[in-house]
Design a protein around this motif. Structure first.
Motif, PDB file in Angstrom:
ATOM      1  N   PHE A   1       0.733  -1.006   0.041  1.00  0.00           N
ATOM      2  CA  PHE A   1       0.117  -0.003  -0.112  1.00  0.00           C
ATOM      3  C   PHE A   1       0.938   1.243   0.095  1.00  0.00           C
ATOM      4  CE2 PHE A   1      -1.999   3.308   2.784  1.00  0.00           C
ATOM      5  CZ  PHE A   1      -2.970   3.818   1.810  1.00  0.00           C
ATOM      6  N   ASP A   2       1.977   1.192   0.856  1.00  0.00           N
ATOM      7  CA  ASP A   2       2.714   2.456   0.873  1.00  0.00           C
ATOM      8  C   ASP A   2       3.599   2.579  -0.267  1.00  0.00           C
ATOM      9  OD1 ASP A   2       4.343   4.372   1.914  1.00  0.00           O
ATOM     10  OD2 ASP A   2       5.242   3.575   3.347  1.00  0.00           O
ATOM     11  N   ARG A   3       4.189   1.402  -0.603  1.00  0.00           N
ATOM     12  CA  ARG A   3       5.003   1.390  -1.785  1.00  0.00           C
ATOM     13  C   ARG A   3       4.270   2.015  -3.187  1.00  0.00           C
ATOM     14  NH1 ARG A   3       5.853  -3.032  -4.643  1.00  0.00           N
ATOM     15  NH2 ARG A   3       5.104  -4.559  -2.753  1.00  0.00           N
ATOM     16  N   LEU A   4       3.114   1.295  -3.429  1.00  0.00           N
ATOM     17  CA  LEU A   4       2.453   1.800  -4.567  1.00  0.00           C
ATOM     18  C   LEU A   4       1.541   2.929  -4.409  1.00  0.00           C
ATOM     19  CD1 LEU A   4       1.354  -1.754  -5.405  1.00  0.00           C
ATOM     20  CD2 LEU A   4       3.434  -0.826  -6.367  1.00  0.00           C
ATOM     21  N   ARG A   5       1.187   3.387  -3.677  1.00  0.00           N
ATOM     22  CA  ARG A   5       0.314   4.437  -3.571  1.00  0.00           C
ATOM     23  C   ARG A   5       0.754   5.854  -2.738  1.00  0.00           C
ATOM     24  NH1 ARG A   5      -5.674   1.925  -2.116  1.00  0.00           N
ATOM     25  NH2 ARG A   5      -6.164   4.336  -2.683  1.00  0.00           N
ATOM     26  N   GLY A   6       2.195   6.017  -2.914  1.00  0.00           N
ATOM     27  CA  GLY A   6       2.705   7.092  -2.054  1.00  0.00           C
ATOM     28  C   GLY A   6       2.391   8.272  -2.533  1.00  0.00           C
ATOM     29  N   ALA A   7       1.931   8.713  -3.585  1.00  0.00           N
ATOM     30  CA  ALA A   7       1.431   9.929  -3.997  1.00  0.00           C
ATOM     31  C   ALA A   7       0.430  10.313  -3.592  1.00  0.00           C
ATOM     32  CB  ALA A   7       1.933  10.169  -5.707  1.00  0.00           C
ATOM     33  N   GLU A   8      -0.419   9.193  -3.698  1.00  0.00           N
ATOM     34  CA  GLU A   8      -1.821   9.404  -3.079  1.00  0.00           C
ATOM     35  C   GLU A   8      -2.242   9.611  -1.768  1.00  0.00           C
ATOM     36  OE1 GLU A   8      -6.152   6.919  -3.651  1.00  0.00           O
ATOM     37  OE2 GLU A   8      -4.324   6.042  -4.444  1.00  0.00           O
ATOM     38  N   ILE A   9      -1.118   8.902  -1.176  1.00  0.00           N
ATOM     39  CA  ILE A   9      -1.059   9.049   0.352  1.00  0.00           C
ATOM     40  C   ILE A   9      -0.487  10.520   0.786  1.00  0.00           C
ATOM     41  CG2 ILE A   9       0.047   8.336   2.493  1.00  0.00           C
ATOM     42  CD1 ILE A   9       0.414   5.396   1.055  1.00  0.00           C
ATOM     43  N   ASP A  10       0.294  10.832   0.099  1.00  0.00           N
ATOM     44  CA  ASP A  10       1.072  12.250   0.360  1.00  0.00           C
ATOM     45  C   ASP A  10       0.108  13.199   0.117  1.00  0.00           C
ATOM     46  OD1 ASP A  10       3.531  11.213   1.022  1.00  0.00           O
ATOM     47  OD2 ASP A  10       4.376  11.582  -0.736  1.00  0.00           O
ATOM     48  N   ALA A  11      -0.838  13.298  -0.840  1.00  0.00           N
ATOM     49  CA  ALA A  11      -1.918  14.191  -0.966  1.00  0.00           C
ATOM     50  C   ALA A  11      -2.944  14.215  -0.062  1.00  0.00           C
ATOM     51  CB  ALA A  11      -2.554  13.843  -2.501  1.00  0.00           C
ATOM     52  N   HIS A  12      -3.156  12.901   0.409  1.00  0.00           N
ATOM     53  CA  HIS A  12      -4.130  12.728   1.443  1.00  0.00           C
ATOM     54  C   HIS A  12      -3.755  13.499   2.582  1.00  0.00           C
ATOM     55  CE1 HIS A  12      -6.312  10.598   4.942  1.00  0.00           C
ATOM     56  NE2 HIS A  12      -7.354  10.634   4.218  1.00  0.00           N
ATOM     57  N   TRP A  13      -2.601  13.452   2.928  1.00  0.00           N
ATOM     58  CA  TRP A  13      -1.919  13.610   4.288  1.00  0.00           C
ATOM     59  C   TRP A  13      -1.962  15.436   4.257  1.00  0.00           C
ATOM     60  CZ3 TRP A  13      -1.051  12.925   9.058  1.00  0.00           C
ATOM     61  CH2 TRP A  13      -0.172  13.650   9.834  1.00  0.00           C
ATOM     62  N   ALA A  14      -1.436  15.856   2.908  1.00  0.00           N
ATOM     63  CA  ALA A  14      -1.480  17.388   3.022  1.00  0.00           C
ATOM     64  C   ALA A  14      -2.946  18.016   3.077  1.00  0.00           C
ATOM     65  CB  ALA A  14      -1.092  17.845   1.575  1.00  0.00           C
ATOM     66  N   ALA A  15      -4.052  17.285   2.472  1.00  0.00           N
ATOM     67  CA  ALA A  15      -5.275  17.605   2.751  1.00  0.00           C
ATOM     68  C   ALA A  15      -5.569  17.532   4.333  1.00  0.00           C
ATOM     69  CB  ALA A  15      -6.221  16.729   1.900  1.00  0.00           C
ATOM     70  N   ARG A  16      -5.501  16.580   4.915  1.00  0.00           N
ATOM     71  CA  ARG A  16      -5.876  16.455   6.563  1.00  0.00           C
ATOM     72  C   ARG A  16      -5.145  17.421   7.404  1.00  0.00           C
ATOM     73  NH1 ARG A  16      -8.479  11.862   8.491  1.00  0.00           N
ATOM     74  NH2 ARG A  16      -8.601  13.233   9.987  1.00  0.00           N
ATOM     75  N   ARG A  17      -3.929  17.726   7.034  1.00  0.00           N
ATOM     76  CA  ARG A  17      -2.890  18.575   7.814  1.00  0.00           C
ATOM     77  C   ARG A  17      -3.470  19.968   7.309  1.00  0.00           C
ATOM     78  NH1 ARG A  17       0.743  19.747  11.022  1.00  0.00           N
ATOM     79  NH2 ARG A  17       2.358  20.476   9.380  1.00  0.00           N
ATOM     80  N   ALA A  18      -4.203  20.266   6.409  1.00  0.00           N
ATOM     81  CA  ALA A  18      -4.743  21.670   6.123  1.00  0.00           C
ATOM     82  C   ALA A  18      -6.009  21.860   6.947  1.00  0.00           C
ATOM     83  CB  ALA A  18      -5.234  21.887   4.692  1.00  0.00           C
ATOM     84  N   LEU A  19      -6.586  20.707   7.232  1.00  0.00           N
ATOM     85  CA  LEU A  19      -7.937  20.760   8.257  1.00  0.00           C
ATOM     86  C   LEU A  19      -7.449  20.770   9.656  1.00  0.00           C
ATOM     87  CD1 LEU A  19     -10.097  18.138   6.420  1.00  0.00           C
ATOM     88  CD2 LEU A  19     -10.442  20.831   6.377  1.00  0.00           C
ATOM     89  N   VAL A  20      -6.493  19.964   9.936  1.00  0.00           N
ATOM     90  CA  VAL A  20      -5.870  19.838  11.340  1.00  0.00           C
ATOM     91  C   VAL A  20      -4.348  20.077  11.491  1.00  0.00           C
ATOM     92  CG1 VAL A  20      -6.028  18.483  13.598  1.00  0.00           C
ATOM     93  CG2 VAL A  20      -7.808  18.137  11.961  1.00  0.00           C
ATOM     94  N   PRO A  21      -3.855  21.274  11.535  1.00  0.00           N
ATOM     95  CA  PRO A  21      -2.401  21.267  11.127  1.00  0.00           C
ATOM     96  C   PRO A  21      -1.577  20.844  12.511  1.00  0.00           C
ATOM     97  CG  PRO A  21      -3.597  23.381  10.872  1.00  0.00           C
ATOM     98  CD  PRO A  21      -4.591  22.376  11.485  1.00  0.00           C
ATOM     99  N   SER A  22      -2.325  20.525  13.664  1.00  0.00           N
ATOM    100  CA  SER A  22      -1.348  19.768  14.609  1.00  0.00           C
ATOM    101  C   SER A  22      -1.225  18.371  14.464  1.00  0.00           C
ATOM    102  CB  SER A  22      -2.322  19.875  16.009  1.00  0.00           C
ATOM    103  OG  SER A  22      -3.467  19.083  15.785  1.00  0.00           O
ATOM    104  N   LEU A  23      -1.754  17.639  13.179  1.00  0.00           N
ATOM    105  CA  LEU A  23      -1.371  16.264  13.062  1.00  0.00           C
ATOM    106  C   LEU A  23       0.088  16.062  12.917  1.00  0.00           C
ATOM    107  CD1 LEU A  23      -4.430  15.140  10.661  1.00  0.00           C
ATOM    108  CD2 LEU A  23      -4.025  14.570  13.067  1.00  0.00           C
TER     109      LEU A  23
END
Length: 236
Positions: free
Chosen positions: A24-46
């Motif tokens: 999952f991590d190896r094949l979907r890294g870009a998607e995971i990074d985009a998701h993380w950026a979106a979640r951090r935009a909502l909750v910067p303390s993550l």
């Protein structure tokens, strides 16, 4: 996430750290990074710190639960959870103290707004991380007691842990639970933990909920496997 739930007892845990190639991590890294950026935009303390997930869970004939953990980052875990736990063979295995008052009620926490699951109601818990390692062994009892004190202010010496673990298998979640018996009444325990939360500058919990009878389990924000664990322990 609903589905089949199985509850079993375990006399002991044997949890080790072992490398794992997580597709999952190896094949979907870009998607995971985009998701993380979106979640951090909502909750910067993550915080994208290291966490431990399991790539092997087995039950031995001697009543021991064996778990093989591997290291990843919180952003990877969060995407995996939010995407619906894609792929097989990986579990979110964690410990939970079921904090019980002297008169039989259980204390649960409501996750705060800065939490990755805001508003959810369940026992104090946290995904294991490298601080729980002891010579290559993942110490879930130490993790359980640490989370209990960090979230509620109740220290290890203030509770008596049940001798056996109760393991709740709920899809990709494996909750390793022990009753943490307090000498305080439900009212005193609620007051004590509420005061602890109020004194924190950045508390992990927004508040507490006491479950003294089965009717208290109707709260829709309570995680389904917590409800199943508590049902046989509470009066109608």
């Amino acid at each position: 996430m609903s589905g089949e739930i199985e509850i079993a007892d375990a006399a002991a845990l044997h949890c080790v750290l072992e490398p794992h190639d997580w597709a999952f991590d190896r094949l979907r890294g870009a998607e995971i990074d985009a998701h993380w950026a979106a979640r951090r935009a909502l909750v910067p303390s993550l915080y994208d710190g290291p966490v431990l997930l399991a790539h092997g869970v087995s039950r031995g004939e001697n009543g021991t639960l064996g778990v093989k953990f591997f290291a990843t980052r919180f952003s990877r875990f969060l995407a995996w959870r939010d995407f619906g736990f894609p792929g097989g063979g990986v579990h979110n295995c964690f410990s939970m103290p079921a904090l019980r008052s002297s008169d039989g009620a259980f204390l649960l926490g409501e996750m705060g707004a800065d939490h990755s699951a805001p508003g959810a109601i369940y026992f104090p818990a946290g995904t294991p991380d490298p601080s729980d390692l002891r010579d290559g062994i993942v110490d879930l009892e130490a993790n359980l007691l640490r989370e209990l004190e960090e979230e509620t202010g109740i220290a290890a010496h203030e509770v008596r842990l049940s001798p056996e673990w109760t393991i709740v298998f709920a899809g990709p979640r494996v909750a390793c639970m022990r009753i943490a018996q307090s000498s305080l009444s439900a009212a005193a325990l609620e007051e004590r933990v509420t005061a602890f939360i109020a004194a924190q500058s950045k508390p992990e919990l927004a508040g507490v909920r006491m479950a003294a009878r089965q009717a208290d389990l109707a709260e829709p924000r309570m995680l389904h496997f917590i409800r199943r664990f508590l049902e046989p322990l509470l009066p109608t």
